[in-house]
Design a protein around this motif. Sequence first.
Motif, PDB file in Angstrom:
ATOM      1  N   LEU A  38       3.318  -4.391  35.734  1.00 23.93           N
ATOM      2  CA  LEU A  38       3.668  -2.980  37.493  1.00 23.93           C
ATOM      3  C   LEU A  38       5.049  -2.327  36.462  1.00 23.93           C
ATOM      4  O   LEU A  38       5.647  -2.756  35.372  1.00 23.93           O
ATOM      5  CB  LEU A  38       4.494  -3.231  37.884  1.00 23.93           C
ATOM      6  CG  LEU A  38       2.303  -4.368  39.093  1.00 23.93           C
ATOM      7  CD1 LEU A  38       2.817  -4.311  40.032  1.00 23.93           C
ATOM      8  CD2 LEU A  38       1.770  -2.562  39.318  1.00 23.93           C
ATOM      9  N   GLU A  42       6.682   0.245  40.938  1.00 21.62           N
ATOM     10  CA  GLU A  42       6.011  -0.108  41.509  1.00 21.62           C
ATOM     11  C   GLU A  42       5.896  -0.870  41.656  1.00 21.62           C
ATOM     12  O   GLU A  42       5.771  -1.097  43.505  1.00 21.62           O
ATOM     13  CB  GLU A  42       4.114  -0.276  40.542  1.00 21.62           C
ATOM     14  CG  GLU A  42       4.103   1.733  39.638  1.00 21.62           C
ATOM     15  CD  GLU A  42       3.401   1.682  39.284  1.00 21.62           C
ATOM     16  OE1 GLU A  42       2.630   2.207  38.874  1.00 21.62           O
ATOM     17  OE2 GLU A  42       2.910   0.394  37.659  1.00 21.62           O
ATOM     18  N   ARG A  61      -3.420  -0.197  40.020  1.00 26.91           N
ATOM     19  CA  ARG A  61      -2.878   0.040  39.279  1.00 26.91           C
ATOM     20  C   ARG A  61      -3.518   0.166  37.409  1.00 26.91           C
ATOM     21  O   ARG A  61      -3.337   0.997  37.099  1.00 26.91           O
ATOM     22  CB  ARG A  61      -1.186  -0.217  38.537  1.00 26.91           C
ATOM     23  CG  ARG A  61      -0.655   0.904  39.879  1.00 26.91           C
ATOM     24  CD  ARG A  61      -1.348   1.142  41.177  1.00 26.91           C
ATOM     25  NE  ARG A  61      -0.188   1.482  41.932  1.00 26.91           N
ATOM     26  CZ  ARG A  61      -0.647   2.606  43.066  1.00 26.91           C
ATOM     27  NH1 ARG A  61      -1.833   1.539  43.481  1.00 26.91           N
ATOM     28  NH2 ARG A  61       0.126   3.089  43.880  1.00 26.91           N
ATOM     29  N   ALA A  77       3.541   5.272  35.836  1.00 31.20           N
ATOM     30  CA  ALA A  77       3.577   4.601  36.840  1.00 31.20           C
ATOM     31  C   ALA A  77       2.963   6.139  37.859  1.00 31.20           C
ATOM     32  O   ALA A  77       2.712   7.280  38.473  1.00 31.20           O
ATOM     33  CB  ALA A  77       5.011   4.593  37.232  1.00 31.20           C
ATOM     34  N   PRO A  79       2.971   5.917  41.821  1.00 33.08           N
ATOM     35  CA  PRO A  79       4.072   5.505  43.195  1.00 33.08           C
ATOM     36  C   PRO A  79       3.377   5.424  43.946  1.00 33.08           C
ATOM     37  O   PRO A  79       2.229   5.410  43.982  1.00 33.08           O
ATOM     38  CB  PRO A  79       5.221   6.263  42.553  1.00 33.08           C
ATOM     39  CG  PRO A  79       4.968   7.653  41.796  1.00 33.08           C
ATOM     40  CD  PRO A  79       4.241   7.253  40.785  1.00 33.08           C
ATOM     41  N   PRO A  86      -2.010   6.354  46.769  1.00 28.30           N
ATOM     42  CA  PRO A  86      -1.820   6.827  45.312  1.00 28.30           C
ATOM     43  C   PRO A  86      -0.942   7.295  45.369  1.00 28.30           C
ATOM     44  O   PRO A  86      -0.742   8.889  45.450  1.00 28.30           O
ATOM     45  CB  PRO A  86      -2.323   6.359  44.704  1.00 28.30           C
ATOM     46  CG  PRO A  86      -3.546   6.153  45.266  1.00 28.30           C
ATOM     47  CD  PRO A  86      -2.971   6.114  47.143  1.00 28.30           C
TER      48      PRO A  86
END
Length: 236
Positions: A38, A42, A61, A77, A79, A86
């Motif tokens: 991650l 995250e 992810r 990322a 987030p 998401p």
Amino acid sequence: MIVVAAALIPVGERSEEQLFPEGVALVTRSEGADAWELFPEELRAMARATLARQREFALGRRCAREALALLGGPRVAIPVGRFRDPVWPFGYVGSIAHCQGFCAVAAARTLPSSGYPAIRGLGLDSEQAVSLSEELVGVVCSAKECEWLASRQGDGLPWDRLFFCAKKSAYKCLFPTTHRFLEFRDMGVRFDAGHGAFDVTLPSLYGTPSHLFGRYLIRNGLVLSATTWMEESACP
Ligand SMILES: CC(C)(COP(=O)(O)OP(=O)(O)OC[C@H]1O[C@@H](n2cnc3c(N)ncnc32)[C@H](O)[C@@H]1OP(=O)(O)O)[C@@H](O)C(=O)NCCC(=O)NCCS
């Protein structure tokens, strides 16, 4: 994989690739992923989560970044939004579904590219292919939908679970744009069982279409439902 089927496909011949229209990248995985994969922001969102939840989140992810890569998108990322949604990078939409160690993620570009249409939203949900409790049926389905359920009794398919799954996918499709909470019974679903498709009637929310088109699939004990908000969908 980049999904390439746009036409309605008979039930027995469908596979996951046909859940979404052209231009949507769909990635499915069952194996685990680890928190070390991650991005820092995250990881921070998962700081207090159990190990199992961290692994579930990391798998989502990982699939999301693979879906973005299939579209030529950035490795960034994704987030966690204020309502757990998401947050996709600018120019992309997507949806994440988890069930029993299985994860599916769909992503698409919001602007038309290489002949693919612009997509405003995607919704994906995955559930175990088992019936809902009687109490939950009453929460999910309208009286009209319950009548339809009664007419399908005995055909061996968990239609009540399909209502649940279809409505959840519609909610996930709309939420990143509307940020509006919806009850299950705010939405109406009609299935086209011959084509594994469904239509969702939506309440009038500013800027959203009155209907969404979806497809479903039952495979390996799981129900998958997919909803697409195409740019050209009519708005009220
Ligand atoms: C969105 C929601 C229905 C998802 O339910 P769920 O049982 O967690 O479903 P899944 O496990 O398949 O999906 C979880 C994924 O959905 C996505 N998600 C969560 N909240 C979301 C939202 N508000 N909008 C869009 N996507 C969302 C996340 O990516 C999440 O995975 P992640 O946390 O690992 O990133 C639920 O979180 C929610 O917000 N419920 C309140 C609204 C509601 O239930 N209304 C009834 C009609 S749907």
